[in-house]
Scaffold this motif. Sequence first.
Motif, PDB file in Angstrom:
ATOM      1  N   PHE A  17      -2.419   4.874  19.990  1.00 20.52           N
ATOM      2  CA  PHE A  17      -2.004   6.274  20.004  1.00 20.52           C
ATOM      3  C   PHE A  17      -0.594   6.425  19.473  1.00 20.52           C
ATOM      4  CE2 PHE A  17       0.267   9.666  22.253  1.00 20.52           C
ATOM      5  CZ  PHE A  17      -0.464  10.758  21.836  1.00 20.52           C
ATOM      6  N   ILE A  18       0.338   5.540  19.921  1.00 17.71           N
ATOM      7  CA  ILE A  18       1.728   5.691  19.526  1.00 17.71           C
ATOM      8  C   ILE A  18       1.920   5.333  18.060  1.00 17.71           C
ATOM      9  CG2 ILE A  18       4.062   4.828  19.960  1.00 17.71           C
ATOM     10  CD1 ILE A  18       3.392   4.546  22.834  1.00 17.71           C
ATOM     11  N   SER A  19       1.140   4.403  17.542  1.00 10.89           N
ATOM     12  CA  SER A  19       1.338   3.948  16.174  1.00 10.89           C
ATOM     13  C   SER A  19       0.670   4.841  15.139  1.00 10.89           C
ATOM     14  CB  SER A  19       0.795   2.522  16.019  1.00 10.89           C
ATOM     15  OG  SER A  19      -0.586   2.482  16.271  1.00 10.89           O
ATOM     16  N   GLN A  20      -0.007   5.914  15.574  1.00  9.42           N
ATOM     17  CA  GLN A  20      -0.638   6.801  14.621  1.00  9.42           C
ATOM     18  C   GLN A  20       0.424   7.514  13.788  1.00  9.42           C
ATOM     19  OE1 GLN A  20      -3.168   9.398  16.816  1.00  9.42           O
ATOM     20  NE2 GLN A  20      -4.828   7.932  16.974  1.00  9.42           N
ATOM     21  N   VAL A  21       0.167   7.657  12.503  1.00 11.25           N
ATOM     22  CA  VAL A  21       1.090   8.333  11.604  1.00 11.25           C
ATOM     23  C   VAL A  21       0.562   9.724  11.334  1.00 11.25           C
ATOM     24  CG1 VAL A  21       2.179   8.248   9.338  1.00 11.25           C
ATOM     25  CG2 VAL A  21       1.702   6.133  10.549  1.00 11.25           C
ATOM     26  N   ASN A  22       1.454  10.695  11.410  1.00  7.97           N
ATOM     27  CA  ASN A  22       1.056  12.081  11.174  1.00  7.97           C
ATOM     28  C   ASN A  22       0.903  12.290   9.676  1.00  7.97           C
ATOM     29  OD1 ASN A  22       0.539  14.796  11.433  1.00  7.97           O
ATOM     30  ND2 ASN A  22       2.707  15.356  11.580  1.00  7.97           N
ATOM     31  N   CYS A  23      -0.226  11.943   9.147  1.00  7.49           N
ATOM     32  CA  CYS A  23      -0.396  11.977   7.697  1.00  7.49           C
ATOM     33  C   CYS A  23      -1.872  11.933   7.349  1.00  7.49           C
ATOM     34  CB  CYS A  23       0.309  10.776   7.055  1.00  7.49           C
ATOM     35  SG  CYS A  23      -0.420   9.202   7.542  1.00  7.49           S
ATOM     36  N   GLN A  24      -2.100  12.015   6.046  1.00  4.80           N
ATOM     37  CA  GLN A  24      -3.437  11.812   5.499  1.00  4.80           C
ATOM     38  C   GLN A  24      -3.360  10.560   4.641  1.00  4.80           C
ATOM     39  OE1 GLN A  24      -3.085  15.664   3.772  1.00  4.80           O
ATOM     40  NE2 GLN A  24      -4.709  16.542   5.026  1.00  4.80           N
ATOM     41  N   GLU A  25      -4.124   9.554   5.008  1.00  4.73           N
ATOM     42  CA  GLU A  25      -4.006   8.262   4.349  1.00  4.73           C
ATOM     43  C   GLU A  25      -4.820   8.219   3.067  1.00  4.73           C
ATOM     44  OE1 GLU A  25      -5.093   5.365   7.191  1.00  4.73           O
ATOM     45  OE2 GLU A  25      -3.294   5.626   8.403  1.00  4.73           O
ATOM     46  N   ALA A  26      -4.318   7.458   2.124  1.00  2.00           N
ATOM     47  CA  ALA A  26      -5.000   7.248   0.855  1.00  2.00           C
ATOM     48  C   ALA A  26      -4.765   5.798   0.434  1.00  2.00           C
ATOM     49  CB  ALA A  26      -4.487   8.217  -0.210  1.00  2.00           C
ATOM     50  N   VAL A  27      -5.306   5.439  -0.715  1.00  2.00           N
ATOM     51  CA  VAL A  27      -5.238   4.055  -1.185  1.00  2.00           C
ATOM     52  C   VAL A  27      -4.569   4.018  -2.551  1.00  2.00           C
ATOM     53  CG1 VAL A  27      -6.555   2.000  -1.812  1.00  2.00           C
ATOM     54  CG2 VAL A  27      -7.325   3.438   0.090  1.00  2.00           C
ATOM     55  N   LEU A  28      -3.637   3.097  -2.705  1.00  2.00           N
ATOM     56  CA  LEU A  28      -3.014   2.823  -3.993  1.00  2.00           C
ATOM     57  C   LEU A  28      -3.487   1.456  -4.448  1.00  2.00           C
ATOM     58  CD1 LEU A  28      -0.853   3.327  -6.245  1.00  2.00           C
ATOM     59  CD2 LEU A  28       0.763   2.138  -4.749  1.00  2.00           C
ATOM     60  N   GLN A  29      -4.219   1.436  -5.558  1.00  4.17           N
ATOM     61  CA  GLN A  29      -4.675   0.159  -6.109  1.00  4.17           C
ATOM     62  C   GLN A  29      -3.803  -0.201  -7.298  1.00  4.17           C
ATOM     63  OE1 GLN A  29      -8.419  -0.893  -8.636  1.00  4.17           O
ATOM     64  NE2 GLN A  29      -9.015  -1.248  -6.504  1.00  4.17           N
ATOM     65  N   ILE A  30      -3.209  -1.409  -7.233  1.00  5.17           N
ATOM     66  CA  ILE A  30      -2.341  -1.909  -8.297  1.00  5.17           C
ATOM     67  C   ILE A  30      -3.013  -3.112  -8.938  1.00  5.17           C
ATOM     68  CG2 ILE A  30      -0.062  -2.822  -8.853  1.00  5.17           C
ATOM     69  CD1 ILE A  30       1.067  -1.416  -6.461  1.00  5.17           C
ATOM     70  N   SER A  31      -2.989  -3.158 -10.256  1.00  6.18           N
ATOM     71  CA  SER A  31      -3.612  -4.265 -10.984  1.00  6.18           C
ATOM     72  C   SER A  31      -2.832  -4.537 -12.262  1.00  6.18           C
ATOM     73  CB  SER A  31      -5.075  -3.937 -11.318  1.00  6.18           C
ATOM     74  OG  SER A  31      -5.140  -2.826 -12.195  1.00  6.18           O
ATOM     75  N   ASN A  32      -3.118  -5.694 -12.847  1.00  2.33           N
ATOM     76  CA  ASN A  32      -2.530  -6.033 -14.143  1.00  2.33           C
ATOM     77  C   ASN A  32      -3.578  -6.573 -15.105  1.00  2.33           C
ATOM     78  OD1 ASN A  32      -3.055  -8.513 -13.047  1.00  2.33           O
ATOM     79  ND2 ASN A  32      -0.968  -9.321 -13.250  1.00  2.33           N
ATOM     80  N   GLY A  33      -4.840  -6.270 -14.815  1.00  2.00           N
ATOM     81  CA  GLY A  33      -5.928  -6.737 -15.652  1.00  2.00           C
ATOM     82  C   GLY A  33      -6.712  -7.862 -15.038  1.00  2.00           C
ATOM     83  N   SER A  34      -6.035  -8.735 -14.279  1.00  2.00           N
ATOM     84  CA  SER A  34      -6.715  -9.868 -13.651  1.00  2.00           C
ATOM     85  C   SER A  34      -6.613  -9.822 -12.125  1.00  2.00           C
ATOM     86  CB  SER A  34      -6.146 -11.193 -14.174  1.00  2.00           C
ATOM     87  OG  SER A  34      -4.746 -11.256 -13.946  1.00  2.00           O
ATOM     88  N   LEU A  35      -5.453  -9.437 -11.615  1.00  2.00           N
ATOM     89  CA  LEU A  35      -5.247  -9.343 -10.178  1.00  2.00           C
ATOM     90  C   LEU A  35      -5.349  -7.899  -9.714  1.00  2.00           C
ATOM     91  CD1 LEU A  35      -2.227 -11.785  -9.661  1.00  2.00           C
ATOM     92  CD2 LEU A  35      -4.639 -12.223  -9.146  1.00  2.00           C
ATOM     93  N   VAL A  36      -5.824  -7.716  -8.496  1.00  2.00           N
ATOM     94  CA  VAL A  36      -5.956  -6.380  -7.916  1.00  2.00           C
ATOM     95  C   VAL A  36      -5.483  -6.446  -6.467  1.00  2.00           C
ATOM     96  CG1 VAL A  36      -7.517  -4.506  -7.278  1.00  2.00           C
ATOM     97  CG2 VAL A  36      -7.899  -5.767  -9.405  1.00  2.00           C
ATOM     98  N   ARG A  37      -4.664  -5.471  -6.053  1.00  2.00           N
ATOM     99  CA  ARG A  37      -4.217  -5.349  -4.671  1.00  2.00           C
ATOM    100  C   ARG A  37      -4.298  -3.877  -4.253  1.00  2.00           C
ATOM    101  NH1 ARG A  37      -4.508 -10.033  -5.202  1.00  2.00           N
ATOM    102  NH2 ARG A  37      -3.057 -11.694  -4.584  1.00  2.00           N
ATOM    103  N   ASP A  38      -4.659  -3.656  -2.987  1.00  2.00           N
ATOM    104  CA  ASP A  38      -4.728  -2.311  -2.438  1.00  2.00           C
ATOM    105  C   ASP A  38      -3.625  -2.131  -1.401  1.00  2.00           C
ATOM    106  OD1 ASP A  38      -6.934  -1.666  -3.970  1.00  2.00           O
ATOM    107  OD2 ASP A  38      -8.375  -2.231  -2.421  1.00  2.00           O
ATOM    108  N   TYR A  39      -2.996  -0.951  -1.408  1.00  2.00           N
ATOM    109  CA  TYR A  39      -1.928  -0.628  -0.476  1.00  2.00           C
ATOM    110  C   TYR A  39      -2.185   0.755   0.119  1.00  2.00           C
ATOM    111  CZ  TYR A  39       0.414  -4.490  -2.867  1.00  2.00           C
ATOM    112  OH  TYR A  39       0.713  -5.713  -3.413  1.00  2.00           O
ATOM    113  N   CYS A  40      -1.724   0.918   1.344  1.00  2.00           N
ATOM    114  CA  CYS A  40      -1.884   2.197   2.037  1.00  2.00           C
ATOM    115  C   CYS A  40      -0.757   3.138   1.622  1.00  2.00           C
ATOM    116  CB  CYS A  40      -1.875   1.986   3.548  1.00  2.00           C
ATOM    117  SG  CYS A  40      -2.055   3.513   4.493  1.00  2.00           S
ATOM    118  N   ILE A  41      -1.098   4.368   1.297  1.00  2.00           N
ATOM    119  CA  ILE A  41      -0.119   5.389   0.966  1.00  2.00           C
ATOM    120  C   ILE A  41      -0.420   6.640   1.790  1.00  2.00           C
ATOM    121  CG2 ILE A  41       0.359   4.537  -1.359  1.00  2.00           C
ATOM    122  CD1 ILE A  41      -1.569   6.608  -2.462  1.00  2.00           C
ATOM    123  N   VAL A  42       0.497   7.580   1.770  1.00  2.00           N
ATOM    124  CA  VAL A  42       0.371   8.822   2.535  1.00  2.00           C
ATOM    125  C   VAL A  42       0.501   9.997   1.572  1.00  2.00           C
ATOM    126  CG1 VAL A  42       1.396  10.229   4.347  1.00  2.00           C
ATOM    127  CG2 VAL A  42       1.312   7.753   4.596  1.00  2.00           C
TER     128      VAL A  42
END
Length: 311
Positions: A17-42
């Motif tokens: 409950f305390i760690s909830q963020v007052n936001c709407q979460e989305a996903v940021l996917q970063i790549s360079n053609g071979s590698l892919v990583r996903d990060y949480c954004i607001v």
Amino acid sequence: MEMKGALGVALLSVISFISQVNCQEAVLQISNGSLVRDYCIVHNHSWTPLPQTLNTATAYPLVNLTSSVLCDASGFPPHVVKGKALVVMRGECDFSQKALVAQTLGATALLIASNKTLITPSANESKYAKVHIPLALMRYRDFLAARQVFGDEMQVKLFAPPLSKIDPNIAVMLLISIVTVALGGYWSGACERDRLNSYSAGGGGEGENKADSNRVFLYSPLNVVIFVILMCGMLVLMYFFYNILVYFIIAIFCFASASALFSCLDAVMDKIGCGTLSISVRNKSFSVRSILLAAVCISVAVVWGVYRNED
């Protein structure tokens, strides 16, 4: 077992409950053609809405402008940032001003890196209609981690998967808590029944009377009031000092979980008739089974504590 299980579920609920963020979460996917990583954004739906799936999201080259807060367009040639996504630092001006400056330069998306707690990127109602590019907040440490992996050649996609109205995680947590409390209550009742049967059969004595007096002292009205006051004080302290006390709460949860798991496994071993082997060290006897069970239970708790935030 009942008290430890209920305490563990309560602690998890408080942490969640305390760690909830007052936001709407989305996903940021970063790549360079071979590698892919996903990060949480607001992000905020009041700005330009994000695509709901990765397939419909558009890939943009990312330009690193974290040396600037982008409160004005001076010093940024449009041809350098036109048609690209920008990442800038948070601060010194509001979100709408940064977005309007990025839009003026021809950027297609704006990421604002933050060293502070992520909040919903909001603005006055009149400013939302003026911004036509996606805008989102990300953690600055996530950007630094991505830069170490990908360097400066990064392609980004922003999308916001639709959230289900029913969170299956809540159902799982509810099931775990109900089963834990039910089994704990049954176990406690079975132990109390055996104690009463033994007492009625003449097996009681001074030890039973002492146990009864201890039980009365444990559940006295004064102790209950003190317990409630301490719990309320703990919640208040967690509200103001969450970043520090959260690790204390996690340590308590790991200790309670390891202890409860040890009690359960030890009882199961007794039930199936698993014998014990004792060793003596300096005239003190130690159970090999208890040592092995304790090692397993502590290992499980430690592994959870270390890897609890991993994917």
